[in-house]
Design a protein around this motif. Sequence first.
Motif, PDB file in Angstrom:
ATOM      1  N   VAL A  99       0.856  -1.180   0.000  1.00  0.00           N
ATOM      2  CA  VAL A  99       0.000   0.000   0.000  1.00  0.00           C
ATOM      3  C   VAL A  99       0.895   1.234   0.000  1.00  0.00           C
ATOM      4  N   PRO A 100       0.595   2.230  -0.845  1.00  0.00           N
ATOM      5  CA  PRO A 100       1.376   3.465  -0.801  1.00  0.00           C
ATOM      6  C   PRO A 100       1.092   4.222   0.510  1.00  0.00           C
ATOM      7  N   VAL A 101       2.148   4.818   1.062  1.00  0.00           N
ATOM      8  CA  VAL A 101       2.048   5.541   2.328  1.00  0.00           C
ATOM      9  C   VAL A 101       2.826   6.851   2.246  1.00  0.00           C
ATOM     10  N   LYS A 102       2.499   7.760   3.155  1.00  0.00           N
ATOM     11  CA  LYS A 102       3.267   9.002   3.279  1.00  0.00           C
ATOM     12  C   LYS A 102       3.115   9.537   4.681  1.00  0.00           C
ATOM     13  N   THR A 103       4.060  10.369   5.079  1.00  0.00           N
ATOM     14  CA  THR A 103       3.923  11.035   6.361  1.00  0.00           C
ATOM     15  C   THR A 103       2.868  12.127   6.215  1.00  0.00           C
ATOM     16  N   ALA A 104       2.096  12.340   7.266  1.00  0.00           N
ATOM     17  CA  ALA A 104       1.002  13.308   7.227  1.00  0.00           C
ATOM     18  C   ALA A 104       1.499  14.736   7.026  1.00  0.00           C
ATOM     19  N   ARG A 105       2.727  14.972   7.410  1.00  0.00           N
ATOM     20  CA  ARG A 105       3.376  16.268   7.146  1.00  0.00           C
ATOM     21  C   ARG A 105       4.880  16.012   7.073  1.00  0.00           C
ATOM     22  N   ALA A 106       5.609  17.015   6.760  1.00  0.00           N
ATOM     23  CA  ALA A 106       7.058  16.861   6.608  1.00  0.00           C
ATOM     24  C   ALA A 106       7.717  16.531   7.950  1.00  0.00           C
ATOM     25  N   VAL A 107       8.755  15.712   7.879  1.00  0.00           N
ATOM     26  CA  VAL A 107       9.542  15.334   9.067  1.00  0.00           C
ATOM     27  C   VAL A 107      10.923  15.961   8.950  1.00  0.00           C
ATOM     28  N   PRO A 108      11.615  16.141  10.070  1.00  0.00           N
ATOM     29  CA  PRO A 108      12.977  16.674   9.983  1.00  0.00           C
ATOM     30  C   PRO A 108      13.824  15.799   9.049  1.00  0.00           C
ATOM     31  N   LYS A 109      14.611  16.441   8.228  1.00  0.00           N
ATOM     32  CA  LYS A 109      15.401  15.733   7.216  1.00  0.00           C
ATOM     33  C   LYS A 109      16.301  14.661   7.819  1.00  0.00           C
ATOM     34  N   ASP A 110      16.802  14.882   9.013  1.00  0.00           N
ATOM     35  CA  ASP A 110      17.673  13.887   9.630  1.00  0.00           C
ATOM     36  C   ASP A 110      16.916  12.679  10.187  1.00  0.00           C
ATOM     37  N   ARG A 111      15.580  12.680  10.085  1.00  0.00           N
ATOM     38  CA  ARG A 111      14.767  11.540  10.540  1.00  0.00           C
ATOM     39  C   ARG A 111      14.229  10.701   9.384  1.00  0.00           C
ATOM     40  N   ILE A 112      14.542  11.081   8.142  1.00  0.00           N
ATOM     41  CA  ILE A 112      14.000  10.373   6.977  1.00  0.00           C
ATOM     42  C   ILE A 112      14.344   8.887   7.014  1.00  0.00           C
ATOM     43  N   TRP A 113      15.605   8.547   7.252  1.00  0.00           N
ATOM     44  CA  TRP A 113      16.009   7.134   7.211  1.00  0.00           C
ATOM     45  C   TRP A 113      15.394   6.341   8.351  1.00  0.00           C
ATOM     46  N   ASP A 114      15.182   6.988   9.508  1.00  0.00           N
ATOM     47  CA  ASP A 114      14.483   6.316  10.601  1.00  0.00           C
ATOM     48  C   ASP A 114      13.043   5.999  10.193  1.00  0.00           C
ATOM     49  N   CYS A 115      12.403   6.945   9.537  1.00  0.00           N
ATOM     50  CA  CYS A 115      11.032   6.718   9.055  1.00  0.00           C
ATOM     51  C   CYS A 115      11.005   5.613   8.008  1.00  0.00           C
ATOM     52  N   MET A 116      11.970   5.614   7.111  1.00  0.00           N
ATOM     53  CA  MET A 116      12.017   4.569   6.086  1.00  0.00           C
ATOM     54  C   MET A 116      12.222   3.193   6.704  1.00  0.00           C
ATOM     55  N   GLU A 117      13.020   3.101   7.742  1.00  0.00           N
ATOM     56  CA  GLU A 117      13.223   1.827   8.426  1.00  0.00           C
ATOM     57  C   GLU A 117      11.922   1.372   9.092  1.00  0.00           C
ATOM     58  N   ALA A 118      11.177   2.288   9.691  1.00  0.00           N
ATOM     59  CA  ALA A 118       9.890   1.948  10.301  1.00  0.00           C
ATOM     60  C   ALA A 118       8.908   1.449   9.243  1.00  0.00           C
ATOM     61  N   VAL A 119       8.911   2.075   8.073  1.00  0.00           N
ATOM     62  CA  VAL A 119       8.041   1.631   6.973  1.00  0.00           C
ATOM     63  C   VAL A 119       8.473   0.248   6.498  1.00  0.00           C
ATOM     64  N   ARG A 120       9.765   0.015   6.405  1.00  0.00           N
ATOM     65  CA  ARG A 120      10.264  -1.288   5.955  1.00  0.00           C
ATOM     66  C   ARG A 120       9.806  -2.407   6.886  1.00  0.00           C
ATOM     67  N   ARG A 121       9.786  -2.148   8.185  1.00  0.00           N
ATOM     68  CA  ARG A 121       9.388  -3.161   9.169  1.00  0.00           C
ATOM     69  C   ARG A 121       7.870  -3.320   9.274  1.00  0.00           C
ATOM     70  N   LEU A 122       7.119  -2.345   8.798  1.00  0.00           N
ATOM     71  CA  LEU A 122       5.666  -2.327   8.956  1.00  0.00           C
ATOM     72  C   LEU A 122       4.974  -3.407   8.124  1.00  0.00           C
ATOM     73  N   ARG A 123       4.038  -4.112   8.734  1.00  0.00           N
ATOM     74  CA  ARG A 123       3.153  -5.066   8.052  1.00  0.00           C
ATOM     75  C   ARG A 123       1.743  -4.722   8.496  1.00  0.00           C
ATOM     76  N   VAL A 124       0.854  -4.438   7.549  1.00  0.00           N
ATOM     77  CA  VAL A 124      -0.531  -4.110   7.889  1.00  0.00           C
ATOM     78  C   VAL A 124      -1.451  -5.155   7.281  1.00  0.00           C
ATOM     79  N   ALA A 125      -2.508  -5.469   7.989  1.00  0.00           N
ATOM     80  CA  ALA A 125      -3.483  -6.451   7.517  1.00  0.00           C
ATOM     81  C   ALA A 125      -4.587  -5.747   6.740  1.00  0.00           C
ATOM     82  N   ALA A 126      -4.968  -6.329   5.613  1.00  0.00           N
ATOM     83  CA  ALA A 126      -6.070  -5.792   4.818  1.00  0.00           C
ATOM     84  C   ALA A 126      -7.375  -6.019   5.584  1.00  0.00           C
ATOM     85  N   PRO A 127      -8.366  -5.189   5.424  1.00  0.00           N
ATOM     86  CA  PRO A 127      -8.386  -4.060   4.502  1.00  0.00           C
ATOM     87  C   PRO A 127      -7.684  -2.827   5.074  1.00  0.00           C
ATOM     88  N   VAL A 128      -7.176  -2.015   4.166  1.00  0.00           N
ATOM     89  CA  VAL A 128      -6.552  -0.745   4.514  1.00  0.00           C
ATOM     90  C   VAL A 128      -7.319   0.335   3.771  1.00  0.00           C
TER      91      VAL A 128
END
Length: 120
Positions: free
Chosen positions: A65-94
Amino acid sequence: METRELICTGCPLGCPLTVTLSPDGPVVKGHTCPRGEAYGRSEVLDPRRTVTSTAAVTGGRQARVPVKTARAVPKDRIWDCMEAVRRLRVAAPVGLGDVLLPDCAGSGVALVATKTVERA
């Protein structure tokens, strides 16, 4: 005094900006609208980006599923956010707009779905 050259992304004009860091704060030149000045100041003082990616879905008609942050995050937190997305598993329906992570990687910003994924 440090000077940075930027291209404004505040509107479609893409004005070339010159931002000079002075003891009194950043001085922005080259903008043609107030958004340009705000962008130049923000970019040198506290750069932020909206993170967009895809997250894994279990039991859905689509595997991601495509995702995005609800608003901009500090640039130095981008990779932390990407790691959280990589680990995320959501059950359908979404659903479109569902909050998948209320505080993505401790950034204080929610991660939301940008598409609906039905159950398989």
